[in-house]
Every structure is written in C-alpha cells, then in structure tokens.
Design a protein around this motif. Sequence first.
Motif, PDB file in Angstrom:
ATOM      1  N   ILE A 261       0.872  -1.298  -0.119  1.00  0.00           N
ATOM      2  CA  ILE A 261      -0.037  -0.079  -0.009  1.00  0.00           C
ATOM      3  C   ILE A 261       0.822   1.235  -0.078  1.00  0.00           C
ATOM      4  O   ILE A 261       0.595   2.312  -0.676  1.00  0.00           O
ATOM      5  CB  ILE A 261      -1.058   0.092   1.071  1.00  0.00           C
ATOM      6  N   ALA A 262       1.920   1.171   0.734  1.00  0.00           N
ATOM      7  CA  ALA A 262       2.848   2.345   0.795  1.00  0.00           C
ATOM      8  C   ALA A 262       3.534   2.580  -0.491  1.00  0.00           C
ATOM      9  O   ALA A 262       3.763   3.869  -0.945  1.00  0.00           O
ATOM     10  CB  ALA A 262       4.140   2.191   1.826  1.00  0.00           C
ATOM     11  N   ILE A 263       3.668   1.471  -1.469  1.00  0.00           N
ATOM     12  CA  ILE A 263       4.377   1.672  -2.620  1.00  0.00           C
ATOM     13  C   ILE A 263       3.080   1.989  -3.699  1.00  0.00           C
ATOM     14  O   ILE A 263       3.313   3.141  -4.408  1.00  0.00           O
ATOM     15  CB  ILE A 263       4.958   0.557  -3.351  1.00  0.00           C
ATOM     16  N   LEU A 264       1.996   1.464  -3.551  1.00  0.00           N
ATOM     17  CA  LEU A 264       1.065   1.582  -4.590  1.00  0.00           C
ATOM     18  C   LEU A 264      -0.043   2.746  -4.349  1.00  0.00           C
ATOM     19  O   LEU A 264      -0.796   3.216  -5.178  1.00  0.00           O
ATOM     20  CB  LEU A 264       0.395   0.265  -4.995  1.00  0.00           C
TER      21      LEU A 264
ATOM     22  N   LEU B  90       1.880  -7.137  -6.405  1.00  0.00           N
ATOM     23  CA  LEU B  90       3.098  -6.555  -6.069  1.00  0.00           C
ATOM     24  C   LEU B  90       3.744  -7.250  -4.590  1.00  0.00           C
ATOM     25  O   LEU B  90       4.719  -7.472  -4.575  1.00  0.00           O
ATOM     26  CB  LEU B  90       2.930  -5.186  -5.474  1.00  0.00           C
TER      27      LEU B  90
ATOM     28  N   VAL C 150      11.658  -0.454  -2.743  1.00  0.00           N
ATOM     29  CA  VAL C 150      11.303   0.714  -3.200  1.00  0.00           C
ATOM     30  C   VAL C 150      12.138   1.228  -4.351  1.00  0.00           C
ATOM     31  O   VAL C 150      11.626   1.356  -5.595  1.00  0.00           O
ATOM     32  CB  VAL C 150      11.117   1.834  -2.249  1.00  0.00           C
ATOM     33  N   THR C 151      13.474   1.364  -4.218  1.00  0.00           N
ATOM     34  CA  THR C 151      14.499   1.861  -5.175  1.00  0.00           C
ATOM     35  C   THR C 151      14.910   0.796  -5.998  1.00  0.00           C
ATOM     36  O   THR C 151      15.610   0.977  -7.033  1.00  0.00           O
ATOM     37  CB  THR C 151      15.374   2.690  -4.629  1.00  0.00           C
ATOM     38  N   HIS C 152      14.620  -0.360  -5.574  1.00  0.00           N
ATOM     39  CA  HIS C 152      15.260  -1.821  -6.500  1.00  0.00           C
ATOM     40  C   HIS C 152      16.817  -1.577  -6.630  1.00  0.00           C
ATOM     41  O   HIS C 152      17.492  -2.310  -7.423  1.00  0.00           O
ATOM     42  CB  HIS C 152      14.655  -1.672  -7.813  1.00  0.00           C
ATOM     43  N   ARG C 153      17.570  -0.717  -5.503  1.00  0.00           N
ATOM     44  CA  ARG C 153      18.990  -0.714  -5.575  1.00  0.00           C
ATOM     45  C   ARG C 153      19.386  -1.787  -4.423  1.00  0.00           C
ATOM     46  O   ARG C 153      18.678  -1.941  -3.537  1.00  0.00           O
ATOM     47  CB  ARG C 153      19.345   0.346  -5.348  1.00  0.00           C
TER      48      ARG C 153
ATOM     49  N   SER D 143      13.374   7.499   5.653  1.00  0.00           N
ATOM     50  CA  SER D 143      12.388   7.175   4.114  1.00  0.00           C
ATOM     51  C   SER D 143      12.044   5.643   4.170  1.00  0.00           C
ATOM     52  O   SER D 143      11.054   5.484   3.740  1.00  0.00           O
ATOM     53  CB  SER D 143      13.449   7.691   3.143  1.00  0.00           C
TER      54      SER D 143
ATOM     55  N   THR E 142       9.053   5.330   6.459  1.00  0.00           N
ATOM     56  CA  THR E 142       7.814   5.883   5.870  1.00  0.00           C
ATOM     57  C   THR E 142       7.225   5.050   4.943  1.00  0.00           C
ATOM     58  O   THR E 142       6.160   4.848   4.491  1.00  0.00           O
ATOM     59  CB  THR E 142       7.836   7.327   5.857  1.00  0.00           C
ATOM     60  N   GLN E 143       8.022   4.317   4.092  1.00  0.00           N
ATOM     61  CA  GLN E 143       7.510   3.667   2.886  1.00  0.00           C
ATOM     62  C   GLN E 143       7.491   2.224   3.226  1.00  0.00           C
ATOM     63  O   GLN E 143       7.261   1.237   2.209  1.00  0.00           O
ATOM     64  CB  GLN E 143       8.713   3.968   1.654  1.00  0.00           C
ATOM     65  N   ARG E 144       7.686   1.861   4.431  1.00  0.00           N
ATOM     66  CA  ARG E 144       7.909   0.473   4.744  1.00  0.00           C
ATOM     67  C   ARG E 144       8.530  -0.482   3.789  1.00  0.00           C
ATOM     68  O   ARG E 144       8.155  -1.425   3.400  1.00  0.00           O
ATOM     69  CB  ARG E 144       6.393  -0.103   4.776  1.00  0.00           C
TER      70      ARG E 144
END
Lengths: 516, 312
Positions: free
Chosen positions: B36-39, B51, B82-85, B271, B274-276
Amino acid sequence: MTLRITLSAALTAATLVTIPASAAPKTDLKVGMAAQDVGQLDPHRAVSTIDRTVVAWIYNGLVRFKPGTMDPKQIEPDLAEKWESSSDKLDWTFHLRHGVKFHGDFGELTADDVVFSLKRASDAKTSAFSADFAAFKTIEATDPYTVHIVLARQVPSLLGLVTNYSGGYIVSRKAVEKYGADFTRNPVGTGPFAFVSDTPNQSLELAAFGGYFRGKPKLEHVSYRYIPSDSSRDLAFQNGEIDLIYGKQDQAWINRIRALPNSVVDVFEPGELANLSLNITAKPLDDLRVRQAIAYAVNRPELVKWQGADTARSGQSVIPAGYLGSSNDVGLVATDVAKAKALLKDAGYPDGVTIKIIHTQLPQMLGSMQVVQAQLRKAGINLDIQVVDHATFHQQIRKDLSPIVYYAAARFPVADIYLTQFFHSASIVGKPTAVTNFSHCDVADKEIDAAKTETDTEKQVALWVEAQKKIVAAVCAVPLAEALQIWAHRTDLDYGYELKASLSLGPLLTEATHFK
Amino acid sequence: MIGFIIRRLLASIPTLLAVLTLVFLLVRVVPGDPAIAILGDRATPETLSALRAELGLDRWIGTQYFEFLGHALRGDLGTSMVTHRAVWTEIAEALPHTIVLTLAAMAIGCLVGIPAGVWAALHRNGTIDVLTRLLSLLGLSFPVFVSGIFLLIVFALQLHLFPVIGNPRPGDWIDGLHKLVLPAITLGIVMAAYVVRVTRSSMLQVLGEDYIRTARAKGVPRRSIIWRHGLSNALIPVVTVVGLYVGILIGNSVLTEIVFNRPGLGKVIVSALTQRDYTMLQGMMVIYCFLIVVVNLITDLSYGLIDPRVKQ
C-alpha cells in the motif's frame, strides 16, 4: 581583524560568488519537495503527490489537458494528432503524431508503444489504475501510427482515461522490456524533460529533452530535491536556494510566504475534498439517527475558517465541486447542535456516545480531525482518536478497523469516478473489488451504474445528482471542506501558461517554462 | 591484546544474531503494508497482491526469515523494495556522510568539552564553573532540530555564510567541509554538553585523590599536576561516556541530517520507515547495531591505551 570586519569580508565574498550566476540567463530550476524520497517513476504506479508531480514532466498521454487546466472540455492533442469515435462512443481511433521521439536511444514512438502502455495500465499486475480501464475490450495497432480501441460498454469519459494523467501515460515498450522491475527508477517517456539521475534521499535530476516534439524546452536542467523538513524547505526557499516549493494547505504558511520578497504563492485546482465516511454497518453508526446527528454536529464554515480562506472552501456535496455531474443542491444540512442531540437521544444515547476511530498523524489531517472532534463533542459525540502513522492508517482503514474514516481526495473531474470508488457497493473495503468505500454505502448503485452507460449527457448528470442526494440522505458520508493545492515560486520563474489547475498536483513544467 | 580483540569479536556474534532476529520481527510487527505504501490509495486488491508476490511478501514468514538470515550472514542485505537498488549500495553511499558528521561532532565535543570541563573543575563553584554548567544544561535542553534551525537562520539566512541545503557536491572536498560546519556544530553542541559534565566531575574526583595531594606536597608544578596526573586519569570515564553517547549521537544525527538535508543513514532510515521498505529497514538496523558493537569494542580497546592497568 575584528569580528565585524571578518563577517563583512565573508559577506562580500559570498555576494561575489553569487553574482556571476545571475549575470547569465538562468536555465536551472530547483524544486523543493516535501518528501524523503521519490517512490515510483513508473507512471502506472505513481500515486503520491511526490511521484505524480515529476512523472508529469517526463511523460505524455494520447491527449492532454491544456496546461494549467483540468477542464475535460479543454482536452487537446498530445501524442495523438487527431481522433474519432463511432456514434455509440464504443469505437475509438487515435492517429499518432509522426516523428515523436522517446528519451535516450529508445527511438520513435509507434502505435505499438501506445498499445503496450494502455494494456500495461489496464493490467492489475503492472498498474495501480487498472480498475479505470475495466471497460476496455480491445486495444490494437492498425498501422504504426494508428491505435484502435474498442470498449465493452460506454464510459463517462474515454478521453479522460488517455490524458496525461494516471494510467494514460505512454511509456516506451523497449525501455520497459529492457529495465524490467527497474523501470521505475529508469523512466523513459516522450515528455519535455528526461531522467538523468536519482540520488536516493537527495534529489532527482532531469535534463531538457532536445528531441521533444514541441521543441527544446527553455529550461535546461531541473533538480527535484527531497527536503522533508518543512522549516528547512521554507528556509531554503527564503534563501533563494530553491525556486519552486511545495507548500502547505495552511493560511499561516500562505501569508508568511506571500510576505517574502520575490515570491508568489500558487493556489490551484483540484480541490481535495475531505469526507467523513461513516460505516453504515458498524455500531452505533448503523442507526441512521446517529449518522444524522453527526451530520448536524459538523460545522463546515468553522472548518474552512480554521484551514484558511485561501486554501479551503466548504464541501458542497459528497463529491468535489466543479466535477462534471456535481451539484450544490443535494440536501446537506446546516449545523444544528440541538437537533443533533435530539437525534442522539432518539437513538437511545441520551448521555452521548463514544466512537473509537483511527486517524493518521499527518499534521494537517490530524488538525482538521481535531476540529471535527471538538465540534462533535458539543453534540455529545466523543471521538476517541487513535493516532497512527500514515502507512498504518492506510492499512488499518482498509481492514475496516475504523468506523469513521477521514479521507481527502481528488480524482478525475467526472462524478462517476468519485462516486464509484467511494460509494458503489463493489468498492466496499474488504471485497475483492474493493477501492475506498469505507462507509459500506450501497444506496446509489442503481444510479451510478445507469449513469455509466447513459449517452444523453443531461440524463447522465441527473442520475449522478440523484446518486449524491441518496448518499447524503443515507449519510454514508459527511462532506467537510475542500483544500486547494498550494505551491510557491520565485517571481522570476514563468510557467509559460496560467496555472489554474493541475491534475498531477504540482505545477506542470513545459517547453515554455523559463526564468524571466 | 590480539586475544582480547578476538574474544570481544566472538562475543559480538550472538549479539548480532539476536539483533538480526529481533530486527526481522520488529520490522514485521510494525503495522502498515509495503504494497500500500508503494502503490497508494487507489490500487485494487489484485494489484496489491501482485506486488506482494513480486516482493516475496506472500510467502510463509518462516521462509522469509530463514532467507533473510541466510543472506544476511553471507553479507547480502538484499535489494530495496522501493528503489530496487542493493541495500549495500545505498548504505555505502550514505554511511560515509554519517561517519564524517559523527566524527566531526565528536571532535568538536571533545575539543570544547574536555578543556571546558577541566577549567570548570579547577574553578569549582566559581563564576566560570556556574557558567559552564549552565551552558551545558542549555546545550542538552535544546533538541538538535531547534538549535539547527537557529544556526540556519543566523548563518545561512542572515549572514549568508552557509547554504540551507547541505548535500555536498560529490568529490568536492571544500564544498563538503563548508557544508559540514553547521551540522557538525549542531551535533557537536550536544556532545560538548555531555563531555563537559563528565570531564568536570571526573576531574574533581581525581583532583581529590591522595596521589595528587602527594604530588602537590612534593612540589610538582601545577601544570604537570593538572595535565599529566589529573587529566590522564580523569579521561577514562570520559572515554566511556563518549563511547556510550555515540549511540545518542547517531540518534541525533538522524535529526541533524533531516534539518540540514544532508545525505546519510538517518535520511535513509526515515525514508525506509515511511515507505515500509522492509529490506532497507532490516539492512539499516543491522548496520546501526553493527556500528554500536564496533564503537563499544573501540571504546574497550582505547582503555588500554589510556590506562596501563587494562593492558595487563
């Protein structure tokens, strides 16, 4: 050397350093965003204001809202030069502009990319907006520059779905296939600005796209900086280190920034309507009289006054004002505390009632909720607010853990989408088709469904108005106030158009945006 | 000495293991759904579950745990949701900024705090002593987000000596140092305030010891008594405190990084929270715990350098 001499020498040095920069015409734009980091640069998954704002600078849709507006009547060509539809509005053909280039080495845009993008946007696995495309039957390329869309049933605004907004953005098929899951941090579009680099927790850098089909943008470089601390962001703006800043929907903030030299506060549409969704199946709200008591206890003018005249306006219906199909005559009641108390007594709560709810810690939302809490208390309705962080709030309201949900949102400006997502029974949270119907409202399904396929606009609007009246009569939700978007920019920045509205929730940067 | 280091390192292993388990559990106990945090609020349940599957969150929690543990023990912290890094990449980019800031604050804290503490001890109950104690109380009372903003208003907005946004240009040392000054002072104030208090009381205690009295009686010069006999013995508790407060310093560095918009672990962890971003959070917490274990080790080792008794 005395302290004074040292300081003035340092000051002179600092001034000298800044002079050469202002001598040449400025082409670097620095934006200060209230964010820890950007989330998704994949436009089909970009949902937060942070992501939406920047995605709009990178991508185009088949059509677009005239920059600075969100009026469906002012939709104009973007990647598609022209389009036509069958008389029953089920069959649409879009003719693409020739010679549109994707950023980088991803070549020319063809119908194949458009088909790929729209299919991707309508697939739940790859898109957060798939529900919007439920009526799409086929999407195909009839030649490299023609896209043919067939709908299974009519939709209130097909053009709305293929604008530069949400699922309408067109991505490069080659780029998505090349980057896979990493596409979200390697966006490739056709817009005026191309992605250069992203430093997590610091900034996103964009450069003018020389091959942009409307001509090379006047700005050369855009730095989108994440500055989560409100005070630091304001200080940086005040100090001239950033030119464009995300603001606060708060009158005190607006007044303070307006008082600064060289700054302009932008107040623009869409207004985000905050509704108090009441779960009509949960005790004690399953009693209409309790819900009516809440409706009578809420004082909208007071809320507007609290939020500020420049940013807030009173809610006039359960959908935002100005949307196609919205009405300001849907039977909302005016504040009447005595009546609220009487209704509560009738419902069997002569000594008042306490309702436990969950709410986010985001300061603006929490503040508004506390005002509502104080208003309801006067009528004997005590809100026991459990404050959680924003991510938790979103998770828990979807689990039906809060019988009252304060939710503020803006959607595509047609009544259908707001009504469907918040008040149609298919959207009730917990169902597999759930969206954001926290009130478990099902009283206007018939009208909402009928309006979707009604071809006569007048009848369609009448159905939407009827739906709003039913929802208000059943008190599925109590509208509170609408808050407009607030940003500020330095006076030397010229957007290149008049900013009255932006569906991406941030100012659109176009090829014409420049420093004076 | 080497035996001591090895013993200490071995003793850290169960600590780290416990920490890894705790971290995994804690991160998952926090409510809030990364999907949910991402989408965001408009995603359909279908999209969300797609996801979750993509992120591997739909698997049994035990599988997720053993996989995390296995990877972590091999030094692989995974990739950010989130960042895929790679989590390591993000940490490697942020860590130096935090270390530089913390070291600079420690240096300021010690350079200001130790002499001031000694000075205050020598003027016990005098004006200087009272003033020092008052200032240190003030330093401790102001949270860094208040003192940081204050410094920004004076030195950035009024005097234009420093910028408000403090992320240094990569590879530019001078720019880096320039932008380090205000955050380091902000964080240094807290450190100095702690160090002053400990140095003062420790110094007072040492100065009351018999051997100091003996030295005085033998006519050892005052300067030598204070610095050689007094301070060198008074420093042991100070080192302990500096070591212990590194944890507090790291906590305050999170806030300092946010106020000055400096890159660093603090910004990354907030960060991630907050973005889980579970993987990122796990990685960050492992690194923080590791840092604290290492700092404690260094603290223990430095006793040996200061106090000959520990060496044996």
